[in-house]
Design an enzyme around this catalytic site. Structure first.
Site, PDB file in Angstrom:
ATOM      1  N   GLN A   1     -11.700   7.339  -4.420  1.00  0.00           N
ATOM      2  CA  GLN A   1     -12.174   7.837  -3.152  1.00  0.00           C
ATOM      3  C   GLN A   1     -13.533   8.512  -3.381  1.00  0.00           C
ATOM      4  O   GLN A   1     -14.181   8.276  -4.398  1.00  0.00           O
ATOM      5  CB  GLN A   1     -11.145   8.792  -2.521  1.00  0.00           C
ATOM      6  CG  GLN A   1      -9.889   8.095  -2.007  1.00  0.00           C
ATOM      7  CD  GLN A   1     -10.109   7.207  -0.791  1.00  0.00           C
ATOM      8  OE1 GLN A   1     -11.203   7.158  -0.200  1.00  0.00           O
ATOM      9  NE2 GLN A   1      -9.074   6.460  -0.415  1.00  0.00           N
TER      10      GLN A   1
ATOM     11  N   GLY B   1     -11.196   4.018   0.979  1.00  0.00           N
ATOM     12  CA  GLY B   1     -12.113   4.805   1.785  1.00  0.00           C
ATOM     13  C   GLY B   1     -13.359   4.059   2.224  1.00  0.00           C
ATOM     14  O   GLY B   1     -14.372   4.664   2.561  1.00  0.00           O
TER      15      GLY B   1
ATOM     16  N   ASP C   1      -2.856   8.522  -1.525  1.00  0.00           N
ATOM     17  CA  ASP C   1      -4.151   9.217  -1.540  1.00  0.00           C
ATOM     18  C   ASP C   1      -4.478   9.626  -0.116  1.00  0.00           C
ATOM     19  O   ASP C   1      -3.745   9.333   0.827  1.00  0.00           O
ATOM     20  CB  ASP C   1      -5.241   8.310  -2.115  1.00  0.00           C
ATOM     21  CG  ASP C   1      -5.511   7.105  -1.226  1.00  0.00           C
ATOM     22  OD1 ASP C   1      -4.630   6.754  -0.418  1.00  0.00           O
ATOM     23  OD2 ASP C   1      -6.591   6.518  -1.333  1.00  0.00           O
TER      24      ASP C   1
ATOM     25  N   ASP D   1       0.862  -1.177   0.000  1.00  0.00           N
ATOM     26  CA  ASP D   1       0.000   0.000   0.000  1.00  0.00           C
ATOM     27  C   ASP D   1       0.901   1.230   0.000  1.00  0.00           C
ATOM     28  O   ASP D   1       2.121   1.129   0.045  1.00  0.00           O
ATOM     29  CB  ASP D   1      -0.955  -0.020   1.207  1.00  0.00           C
ATOM     30  CG  ASP D   1      -0.215   0.130   2.520  1.00  0.00           C
ATOM     31  OD1 ASP D   1      -0.878   0.198   3.554  1.00  0.00           O
ATOM     32  OD2 ASP D   1       1.027   0.196   2.508  1.00  0.00           O
ATOM     33  N   SER D   2       0.293   2.413  -0.063  1.00  0.00           N
ATOM     34  CA  SER D   2       1.099   3.637  -0.240  1.00  0.00           C
ATOM     35  C   SER D   2       1.621   4.167   1.086  1.00  0.00           C
ATOM     36  O   SER D   2       2.516   5.008   1.109  1.00  0.00           O
ATOM     37  CB  SER D   2       0.217   4.721  -0.855  1.00  0.00           C
ATOM     38  OG  SER D   2      -0.809   5.047   0.093  1.00  0.00           O
ATOM     39  N   GLY D   3       1.035   3.704   2.193  1.00  0.00           N
ATOM     40  CA  GLY D   3       1.400   4.233   3.506  1.00  0.00           C
ATOM     41  C   GLY D   3       0.419   5.267   4.015  1.00  0.00           C
ATOM     42  O   GLY D   3       0.345   5.544   5.216  1.00  0.00           O
ATOM     43  N   GLY D   4      -0.380   5.840   3.125  1.00  0.00           N
ATOM     44  CA  GLY D   4      -1.274   6.937   3.493  1.00  0.00           C
ATOM     45  C   GLY D   4      -2.278   6.574   4.564  1.00  0.00           C
ATOM     46  O   GLY D   4      -2.475   7.302   5.536  1.00  0.00           O
ATOM     47  N   PHE D   5      -2.912   5.426   4.415  1.00  0.00           N
ATOM     48  CA  PHE D   5      -3.953   5.026   5.363  1.00  0.00           C
ATOM     49  C   PHE D   5      -3.374   4.896   6.764  1.00  0.00           C
ATOM     50  O   PHE D   5      -3.944   5.364   7.740  1.00  0.00           O
ATOM     51  CB  PHE D   5      -4.564   3.693   4.937  1.00  0.00           C
ATOM     52  CG  PHE D   5      -5.656   3.205   5.852  1.00  0.00           C
ATOM     53  CD1 PHE D   5      -5.400   2.214   6.792  1.00  0.00           C
ATOM     54  CD2 PHE D   5      -6.929   3.739   5.782  1.00  0.00           C
ATOM     55  CE1 PHE D   5      -6.397   1.758   7.640  1.00  0.00           C
ATOM     56  CE2 PHE D   5      -7.943   3.288   6.632  1.00  0.00           C
ATOM     57  CZ  PHE D   5      -7.675   2.303   7.558  1.00  0.00           C
TER      58      PHE D   5
ATOM     59  N   ASP E   1      -7.889  -7.479   0.765  1.00  0.00           N
ATOM     60  CA  ASP E   1      -6.876  -7.711   1.810  1.00  0.00           C
ATOM     61  C   ASP E   1      -7.501  -7.351   3.145  1.00  0.00           C
ATOM     62  O   ASP E   1      -8.340  -6.427   3.218  1.00  0.00           O
ATOM     63  CB  ASP E   1      -5.630  -6.836   1.592  1.00  0.00           C
ATOM     64  CG  ASP E   1      -5.765  -5.487   2.283  1.00  0.00           C
ATOM     65  OD1 ASP E   1      -6.326  -4.568   1.655  1.00  0.00           O
ATOM     66  OD2 ASP E   1      -5.344  -5.358   3.466  1.00  0.00           O
TER      67      ASP E   1
END
Ligand SMILES: CNc1nc2cc(C(=O)NN)ccc2[nH]1
Length: 372
Positions: free
Chosen positions: A189, A216, A146, A92-96, A266
């Site tokens: 999103q 989201g 995001d 994943d991007s790390g954002g969450f 996931d």
């Protein structure tokens, strides 16, 4: 020439059966991806994860960038070599997790700065840095950065975060620099607002991605809201690209997502629930902490294809859980991951046979009958 490609082989209603081919192996869809947060699927050997039927696992950029660090993993040969999992990995991007774990977060047009929840050290995550980190990890499927907001939220807030995410999608695509040996997914999103979701899906498609995540969701909304958003948005996504519902979910969420055209899932739930004494079976979830199992000599499920569901009594599993023995976490993590893979494998077969409706009805009936 793109070395990671998606092929759709069958559909049944909105449900899809497909395959992603990568240099590290194939991913059969619908697919459940076990979460290997910090380079390990907790309490499991990598071989055991594969033996449950998993084609791909997930790594979390936030955790790995903090410890041991993306440059260090790269210098050690990349995440596959580091953790001894040679099949595909999605990161994943790390954002969450920045938004859910990090301290002292500051979000600007440029990106997000934060302090590590581990030692307070300062970091910055931008679309460009997130792509760089995921590339250093040598991930096979990577995500744009995001902004994922919790629900319920004001429409203005959902719109702001969605529009920022599209600008970050464009920067992520540029930073990705058309790498041929991995896929880059955009993330839809827009909260629970159909018009915002449509604008997000259209905006991402005008940029162009190898796959489309639906982000989201599973952020506090009721299941029927999640299902409505999915039913509305999947028909607006390209049929020839994978669709990945992030962070979902329990078995009934996954079955409902497959019925609404989702290809990839996931969730930490099967492994986390296993560590907390909950066992997933074809008749539903059993809480093995419950004293009613204390004298129950029956195995968990003597008809299961999984030997771990047949070789011990419920009384013994109850004992392992009550005493917090390490074997309890090991066995129940394996049982739950194997159940999730059995569910998605049976869904793939049902779609191929054109019997998804019957399969879903039979599966829900078994959960409802609950011979727990
Ligand atoms: C457990 N629920 C859940 N929702 C998620 C949403 C995202 C997301 O939108 N990332 N951009 C990621 C992980 C998630 N996990």
């Amino acid at each position: 020439m793109k070395q990671v490609t998606f092929t759709l082989s069958a559909t049944d209603g909105m449900a899809r059966r497909g395959r992603i081919d990568t240099p590290r192996g194939e991913i059969n869809t619908p697919a459940f991806m076990p979460v290997g947060t910090a380079g390990t699927v907790k309490a499991m050997y990598p071989e055991q994860v594969r033996d449950t039927g998993a084609d791909i696992l997930l790594g979390n950029t936030y955790h790995l960038m903090l410890r041991p660090g993306a440059e260090r993993v790269a210098s050690l040969g990349g995440l596959h070599t580091f953790m001894n999992w040679e099949r595909p990995i999605l990161t994943d991007s790390g954002g969450f997790q920045v938004m859910s774990l990090a301290k002292l977060r500051k979000l600007t047009e440029r990106g997000v700065t934060f302090k590590s929840h581990i030692d307070g050290s300062a970091y910055e995550l931008t679309p460009e840095r997130s792509i760089e980190i995921q590339t250093l990890l040598d991930s096979d499927i990577i995500m744009q950065l995001d902004e994922c907001i919790a629900l319920p939220a004001e429409r203005k807030e959902m719109e702001r975060a969605m529009e920022l995410s599209i600008r970050w999608a464009d920067r992520s695509k540029t930073a990705f620099n058309n790498q041929q040996n991995r896929m880059l997914f955009g993330i839809v999103q827009g909260g629970d607002d159909a018009e915002l979701r449509s604008r997000s899906a259209a905006g991402l498609q005008s940029i162009g991605f190898d796959g489309y995540s639906i982000g989201g969701l599973a952020v506090g909304e009721p299941q029927e809201v999640m299902f409505r958003v999915l039913s509305d948005i999947t028909p607006e996504l390209p049929a020839d690209k994978p669709r990945y519902l992030m962070g979902v979910g329990k078995p009934d969420d996954i079955l409902g997502g497959i019925e609404r055209g989702v290809d990839m899932f996931d969730c930490v739930h099967p492994t986390r629930a296993g560590r907390h004494g909950h066992a997933y079976t074809r008749f539903g979830v059993i809480n093995l902490k419950n004293a009613r199992h204390r004298d129950d000599h029956r195995p968990l499920d003597e008809a299961s294809p999984n030997p771990n569901c047949r070789r011990w009594s419920r009384a013994y599993l109850h004992h392992l859980v009550k005493t917090e023995e390490i074997l309890g976490a090991m066995v129940l993590s394996q049982i739950n991951l194997a159940y999730y893979q059995e569910l998605t494998a049976r869904a793939r077969a049902a779609i191929e046979a054109g019997r998804m409706t019957d399969f879903a009805a039979e599966t829900r009936a078994a959960w409802a009958a609950g011979d727990l």
